[in-house]
Design a protein around this motif. Structure first.
Motif, PDB file in Angstrom:
ATOM      1  N   HIS A  17      -6.769   3.042   6.756  1.00 55.15           N
ATOM      2  CA  HIS A  17      -5.471   2.405   6.929  1.00 55.15           C
ATOM      3  C   HIS A  17      -5.348   1.269   5.922  1.00 55.15           C
ATOM      4  N   ASN A  25      -2.223   3.249   2.393  1.00 52.96           N
ATOM      5  CA  ASN A  25      -3.337   3.894   3.070  1.00 52.96           C
ATOM      6  C   ASN A  25      -4.073   4.691   2.003  1.00 52.96           C
ATOM      7  N   ALA A  32       2.147   2.781   2.669  1.00 54.25           N
ATOM      8  CA  ALA A  32       2.088   2.458   4.100  1.00 54.25           C
ATOM      9  C   ALA A  32       3.499   2.334   4.645  1.00 54.25           C
TER      10      ALA A  32
END
Length: 249
Positions: A154, A137, A127
């Protein structure tokens, strides 16, 4: 309407007005077919958007081997992007490179997890802009015959992107990727054809029906005897006019 939603609405309206001002013709029949594709992806996405933990548990159970890569942040799935041409037609889109051995934490961009059959099951992407090397992610791949779906989350656990790839005898024939943002859905699609077993043509579409966004590109492809792309000829299609430039690799 909160400030972000108002900003997004104003931006979308600006795009519509700009497109209308340049009088871009939109193929209604094609746009309708893309709406159906988005609806299908939306339907399948809804089945999995709340299944992050379940998908994670299944992947962890079946993964037996890992690979790691550096770079490729701007391209779907990095080194293992399913599109054979995306990094060639989009500026500054690089696949990155694989490490020969496992790197230290914080030194890699992607972690790829494979099962016994060599199928990619999970992709973990570091991330960005979080200030932490332990946040990822995650993308989970789901295999159904000649179709491979993927669900992307996410690092917060929120659903991000959904994709679909269709294969015929091991060769990819269609790649679809959809980003669902609020009430808007954007679809990026590539369709491929082959001659004598080699990739020969690709048609690329980028659409967002809610704001009448429609872009089309077409390319003819020349490959080496080993199947590597060595030349693309083509470009955008605007109001029925096909721009054609050649790109050598």
């Amino acid at each position: 309407m909160d400030p972000f939603e108002k900003l997004l609405s104003d931006f979308n309206q600006l795009i519509v007005e700009e497109r209308n001002s340049v009088n871009v013709e939109i193929d209604t029949e094609k746009m309708d077919s893309f709406k159906k594709m988005i609806d299908e992806l939306q339907h399948v996405k809804n089945k999995f958007k709340d299944k992050h933990s379940c998908l994670q548990d299944t992947a962890v159970k079946d993964i037996i081997r890992f690979e790691y890569a550096k770079g490729g942040e701007s391209i779907h799935r990095g080194y293992y992007c399913p599109s054979p041409v995306y990094d060639l037609v989009v500026g500054n889109a690089k696949r990155g490179r694989l490490y020969k051995r496992k790197p230290q934490p914080g030194k890699f961009t992607y972690e790829y997890g494979f099962d016994r059959e060599g199928r990619l099951l999970r992709v973990r992407k570091t991330a960005e802009f979080t200030g932490s090397t332990g946040q990822f992610n995650e993308e989970f791949l789901l295999y159904e015959g000649d179709v491979v779906y993927s669900v992307c989350f996410h690092h917060t656990g929120d659903f991000e992107v959904f994709s679909k790839c269709i294969y015929d005898s091991g060769k990819i024939t269609r790649y679809e990727r959809s980003l669902f943002l609020s009430q808007h859905a954007e679809l990026y699609s590539e369709e491929y054809s082959y001659e004598k077993g080699m990739l020969s043509h690709v048609s690329i579409f980028n659409v967002m029906p809610s704001i009448h966004l429609y872009e089309e590109q077409k390319y003819t492809i020349e490959c080496s005897d080993e199947g590597e792309i060595k030349k693309l000829t083509g470009g955008f299609v605007n109001n029925g006019v096909w721009e054609q430039e050649s790109y050598h690799f």
